[in-house]
Design an enzyme around this catalytic site. Structure first.
Site, PDB file in Angstrom:
ATOM      1  N   ASP A 121     143.425 -25.233 117.835  1.00  0.00           N
ATOM      2  CA  ASP A 121     142.213 -24.412 118.033  1.00  0.00           C
ATOM      3  C   ASP A 121     142.750 -23.072 118.531  1.00  0.00           C
ATOM      4  O   ASP A 121     143.927 -22.759 118.258  1.00  0.00           O
ATOM      5  CB  ASP A 121     141.261 -25.095 119.043  1.00  0.00           C
ATOM      6  CG  ASP A 121     139.886 -24.410 119.118  1.00  0.00           C
ATOM      7  OD1 ASP A 121     139.085 -24.596 118.194  1.00  0.00           O
ATOM      8  OD2 ASP A 121     139.615 -23.677 120.087  1.00  0.00           O
ATOM      9  N   LYS A 176     137.752 -33.018 122.340  1.00  0.00           N
ATOM     10  CA  LYS A 176     138.322 -31.663 122.442  1.00  0.00           C
ATOM     11  C   LYS A 176     139.196 -31.615 123.678  1.00  0.00           C
ATOM     12  O   LYS A 176     138.964 -32.370 124.630  1.00  0.00           O
ATOM     13  CB  LYS A 176     137.193 -30.639 122.564  1.00  0.00           C
ATOM     14  CG  LYS A 176     137.603 -29.234 122.178  1.00  0.00           C
ATOM     15  CD  LYS A 176     137.525 -28.990 120.687  1.00  0.00           C
ATOM     16  CE  LYS A 176     138.134 -27.661 120.311  1.00  0.00           C
ATOM     17  NZ  LYS A 176     137.945 -27.350 118.891  1.00  0.00           N
TER      18      LYS A 176
HETATM   19  P1  NDP Z   1     143.030 -18.229 116.732  1.00  0.00           P
HETATM   20  O1  NDP Z   1     143.625 -18.388 118.090  1.00  0.00           O
HETATM   21  O2  NDP Z   1     143.873 -18.327 115.547  1.00  0.00           O
HETATM   22  O3  NDP Z   1     142.244 -16.832 116.667  1.00  0.00           O
HETATM   23  C1  NDP Z   1     141.228 -16.522 117.567  1.00  0.00           C
HETATM   24  C2  NDP Z   1     140.773 -15.105 117.299  1.00  0.00           C
HETATM   25  O4  NDP Z   1     139.640 -14.839 118.125  1.00  0.00           O
HETATM   26  C3  NDP Z   1     141.819 -14.048 117.669  1.00  0.00           C
HETATM   27  O5  NDP Z   1     141.615 -12.930 116.866  1.00  0.00           O
HETATM   28  C4  NDP Z   1     141.479 -13.762 119.129  1.00  0.00           C
HETATM   29  O6  NDP Z   1     141.907 -12.486 119.571  1.00  0.00           O
HETATM   30  C5  NDP Z   1     139.968 -13.819 119.072  1.00  0.00           C
HETATM   31  N1  NDP Z   1     139.419 -14.199 120.384  1.00  0.00           N
HETATM   32  C6  NDP Z   1     139.759 -15.290 121.108  1.00  0.00           C
HETATM   33  N2  NDP Z   1     139.060 -15.296 122.265  1.00  0.00           N
HETATM   34  C7  NDP Z   1     138.291 -14.206 122.241  1.00  0.00           C
HETATM   35  C8  NDP Z   1     137.351 -13.663 123.149  1.00  0.00           C
HETATM   36  N3  NDP Z   1     137.071 -14.259 124.314  1.00  0.00           N
HETATM   37  N4  NDP Z   1     136.719 -12.503 122.788  1.00  0.00           N
HETATM   38  C9  NDP Z   1     136.996 -11.898 121.608  1.00  0.00           C
HETATM   39  N5  NDP Z   1     137.877 -12.368 120.718  1.00  0.00           N
HETATM   40  C10 NDP Z   1     138.507 -13.498 121.033  1.00  0.00           C
HETATM   41  O7  NDP Z   1     141.816 -19.307 116.692  1.00  0.00           O
HETATM   42  P2  NDP Z   1     141.053 -19.887 115.433  1.00  0.00           P
HETATM   43  O8  NDP Z   1     140.951 -18.856 114.373  1.00  0.00           O
HETATM   44  O9  NDP Z   1     141.634 -21.206 115.144  1.00  0.00           O
HETATM   45  O10 NDP Z   1     139.614 -20.168 116.054  1.00  0.00           O
HETATM   46  C11 NDP Z   1     138.553 -19.205 116.018  1.00  0.00           C
HETATM   47  C12 NDP Z   1     137.228 -19.919 116.257  1.00  0.00           C
HETATM   48  O11 NDP Z   1     137.032 -20.890 115.209  1.00  0.00           O
HETATM   49  C13 NDP Z   1     137.122 -20.701 117.569  1.00  0.00           C
HETATM   50  O12 NDP Z   1     135.774 -20.664 118.008  1.00  0.00           O
HETATM   51  C14 NDP Z   1     137.469 -22.121 117.132  1.00  0.00           C
HETATM   52  O13 NDP Z   1     136.917 -23.088 118.017  1.00  0.00           O
HETATM   53  C15 NDP Z   1     136.791 -22.160 115.784  1.00  0.00           C
HETATM   54  N6  NDP Z   1     137.271 -23.194 114.881  1.00  0.00           N
HETATM   55  C16 NDP Z   1     138.596 -23.282 114.530  1.00  0.00           C
HETATM   56  C17 NDP Z   1     139.015 -24.254 113.673  1.00  0.00           C
HETATM   57  C18 NDP Z   1     140.418 -24.309 113.176  1.00  0.00           C
HETATM   58  O14 NDP Z   1     140.680 -25.124 112.285  1.00  0.00           O
HETATM   59  N7  NDP Z   1     141.327 -23.502 113.669  1.00  0.00           N
HETATM   60  C19 NDP Z   1     138.084 -25.283 113.167  1.00  0.00           C
HETATM   61  C20 NDP Z   1     136.706 -25.047 113.498  1.00  0.00           C
HETATM   62  C21 NDP Z   1     136.345 -24.052 114.358  1.00  0.00           C
HETATM   63  P3  NDP Z   1     143.390 -12.290 120.208  1.00  0.00           P
HETATM   64  O15 NDP Z   1     144.332 -12.343 119.048  1.00  0.00           O
HETATM   65  O16 NDP Z   1     143.309 -10.960 120.867  1.00  0.00           O
HETATM   66  O17 NDP Z   1     143.602 -13.427 121.160  1.00  0.00           O
END
Ligand code: NDP
Length: 458
Positions: A154, A114
Site C-alpha cells: 500500500d 490491513k
Molecule cells: P504509493 O505510496 O505508491 O503512492 C502514494 C501517492 O500518494 C504518492 O504520490 C504520495 O506522495 C501521495 N500521498 C501519500 N500520502 C499523501 C497525503 N497525505 N497527501 C497527499 N498526497 C499523499 O501508494 P499507492 O499508489 O499504492 O496508493 C495510493 C492510494 O491507493 C492509497 O489510498 C491506497 O490505499 C490506495 N490503493 C492502493 C492499492 C495498491 O494496489 N497499491 C490498491 C487499492 C487501493 P509522496 O510521493 O510525496 O509520498
C-alpha cells in the site's frame, strides 16, 4: 458503534457504509442484517507490536506496527501494509473495514485486513528500509500465513519492501509460501500486479462511461485529472493515455503538476516520475527542469482539483479525504462527469453527498457519477487473489491471461454494484443508480450471509 474510542477515519468509513444500507430497502427486507453489521464492525483481531531497528548512524529507532485482521468469512485476511508516519489504528481499521467488502466484490475467496507502521520511508537509505522491513516481519510473521493472512503493499510499500519482508518470513518460518502478494516476477509474483489497481480503475470507469452514454462514448478524447504519482496514479495514467484520453494532472504530498495548454502527460514523462518515486523524491525536484517547466505548472502545497480547467473524469489516487466538498463543487463546475476513487476513501463524505445529489441529468447540467474505491480500486486486490491462486497451483499465468481476468472482474464489480443499486435503491427515472449504495450492499450482503452460515451471528 457506541463506546468505541475516538477513531475518526474508521467512524467515517463505518457511517458511509451504514448510511447506504439504512437508506436502501435492505434492512426492511432483512432487518436481521442490522445485527450482522454490529458484529462485522468489530475486527476479529488486532495485533499491535513494537518495531525496533537500527539506523545508519547505529542509533536505535522504534516504531508502532499493526495488523488488523478484520474479517475472515470469505477467506484468509487480505489487505495491504502501509508505511507512513500518519498510520494509526483508526486509519488501519477504516482501511481494513473497506477491504472486507471490496474483497467480497471481487468474487474471490478473500477476507479483509490491513496493517502497517508509522514508519516514514522518506529520507531513509535502502539499508535502513531493509532493516526496518526485517524488524517488522520478525514480529508480523507470527500472525500471518498463506491460509491465515496474506498482506500486500500500500502507500510506502512496493515490490522492494515486499521482497525484504518475504525473505525474513521465509527465514524465520522455514517455509516458501504465498504469504505476501505483490512479489517479484521471478519468485512468485503475478504479472500485471503492479499495474492492476490503476488499470482496473480505468477499466471500471470505461464501464461507467459506456453505460452513462448509452454505449456512445469511451476514454477517447476525455480530459482526465489524476492525483497522486505513486503506483495507482502511474498505471491509471498510462492506461488512460493508451485508451486515447488526456492526463492533465498528477500530484504528491508536496504539490501538483498541472498541464498548461494542449497535450497530455506522456508515457515517457510518467516513466521519469516513476523513477523519481523509486528514489523517494518529490515532483518539485523535476518541476523546474526544461522537460517539465514549459509544459506544466507546479502548484506548491495544492491538490490538483481546482486548477485543472475543463475535465471529464477525476481519479483521486493519492490518499484518503483528498477531495473536499468545495473541490467536488469545483470539479462539477469544470464539467467533470465521472469521479472514481483509486485511493481508499479518496472523497470526504461531503464530496460524496455533493456528487450523489447530481446523479440526475438536466438539473442545470449533465449527470455526475461517483464510484467508491471499494469497487473502483478492487483490481489490485483482485490480482493479488490471482497471485495467491497461481502460488497455490505453483503456476504462472501470462500477462494477457491475468489482464483478461482483471477486465472480467472489474466488469462484474461494476455490474454487481449497478444491479444491486437498482434492486435495493430503486432510483427514479432518469437518475443514474448509486454505485456507492449498490457496491456497499452487494459486498455487505455476501459477507453477512457467509458470517451467518459460520454462526458468527444469528
Ligand atoms: P504509493 O505510496 O505508491 O503512492 C502514494 C501517492 O500518494 C504518492 O504520490 C504520495 O506522495 C501521495 N500521498 C501519500 N500520502 C499523501 C497525503 N497525505 N497527501 C497527499 N498526497 C499523499 O501508494 P499507492 O499508489 O499504492 O496508493 C495510493 C492510494 O491507493 C492509497 O489510498 C491506497 O490505499 C490506495 N490503493 C492502493 C492499492 C495498491 O494496489 N497499491 C490498491 C487499492 C487501493 P509522496 O510521493 O510525496 O509520498
Amino acid at each position: 458503534m457506541s463506546n468505541i474510542p475516538h477513531e475518526p477515519e474508521f467512524e467515517q468509513a463505518y457511517k458511509e457504509l451504514a448510511s447506504t444500507l439504512e437508506n436502501s430497502t435492505l434492512f426492511q427486507k432483512n432487518p436481521e442484517y442490522r445485527k450482522a453489521l454490529q458484529v462485522a464492525s468489530i475486527p476479529e483481531r488486532v495485533v499491535q507490536f513494537r518495531v525496533v531497528w537500527e539506523d545508519d548512524k547505529g542509533e536505535l529507532q522504534v516504531n508502532r506496527g499493526y495488523r488488523v485482521q478484520f474479517n475472515s468469512a470469505l477467506g484468509p485476511y487480505k489487505g495491504g501494509l502501509r508505511f507512513h508516519p500518519s498510520v494509526n489504528l483508526s486509519i488501519l481499521k477504516f482501511l481494513g473495514f473497506e477491504q472486507i467488502f471490496k474483497n467480497a466484490l471481487t468474487g474471490l475467496n478473500m477476507g479483509g485486513g490491513k496493517g502497517g507502521a508509522d514508519f516514514d520511508p522518506k529520507g531513509k537509505s535502502d539499508n535502513e528500509i531493509r532493516r526496518f522491513c526485517v524488524a517488522f516481519m520478525t514480529e508480523l510473521c507470527k500472525h500471518i500465513g498463506a491460509d491465515t493472512d496474506v498482506p500486500a503493499g500500500d502507500i510506502g510499500v512496493s515490490g522492494r519492501e515486499v521482497g525484504y519482508m518475504f525473505g525474513q518470513y521465509k527465514k524465520i518460518r522455514n517455509q516458501w509460501e504465498g504469504v505476501l502478494t505483490g512479489k517479484g516476477g521471478s519468485w512468485g509474483g503475478s504479472l500485471i500486479r503492479p499495474e492492476a489497481t490503476g488499470y482496473g480503475l480505468v477499466y471500471y470507469v470505461q464501464h461507467m462511461i459506456k453505460y452513462a452514454s448509452g454505449g456512445k462514448e469511451s476514454f477517447a478524447g476525455k480530459r482526465v485529472a489524476i492525483s497522486g504519482s505513486g503506483n495507482v496514479a502511474q498505471y491509471a495514467a498510462l492506461k488512460v493515455i493508451e485508451l486515447g484520453g488526456t492526463v492533465v494532472s498528477l500530484s504528491d504530498s508536496k504539490g501538483s503538476l498541472v498541464l498548461q495548454g494542449e497535450g497530455s502527460f506522456t508515457p515517457e514523462e510518467i516513466a521519469l516520475i516513476a523513477q523519481l518515486k523509486v528514489e523517494r523524491k518529490q515532483l518539485s525536484s523535476i518541476a523546474n527542469t526544461d522537460a517539465f517547466k514549459n509544459k506544466f505548472k507546479y502548484l506548491e502545497g495544492e491538490r490538483p482539483w481546482l486548477h485543472v480547467g475543463k475535465v471529464d473524469v477525476a481519479l483521486p489516487s493519492a490518499t484518503q479525504n483528498e477531495v473536499s466538498g468545495e473541490e467536488a463543487k469545483g470539479l462539477i463546475a469544470a464539467g467533470c462527469k465521472f469521479i472514481a476513487e483509486g485511493s481508499n476513501m479518496g472523497c470526504t463524505q461531503e464530496a460524496i453527498d455533493i456528487f450523489e445529489a447530481h446523479r440526475e441529468a438536466n438539473k442545470g447540467g449533465d449527470a455526475i457519477w461517483y464510484a467508491p474505491g471499494k469497487a473502483a480500486n478492487a483490481g489490485g486486490v483482485a490480482v493479488s487473489g490471482l497471485e495467491m491462486a497461481q502460488n497455490s497451483a505453483r503456476l504462472s499465468w501470462t500477462a494477457e491471461e491475468v489482464d483478461e481476468k482483471l477486465k472480467g472482474i472489474m466488469e462484474s464489480c461494476f455490474h454487481n454494484g449497478l444491479e444491486t443499486a437498482k434492486e435495493y435503491v430503486t432510483p427514479a427515472e432518469g437518475v443514474l443508480p448509486s454505485l456507492v449504495a449498490g457496491s456497499n450492499i452487494a459486498g455487505f450482503k455476501k459477507v453477512a450471509a457467509a458470517m451467518k452460515e459460520h454462526g458468527d451471528w444469528w
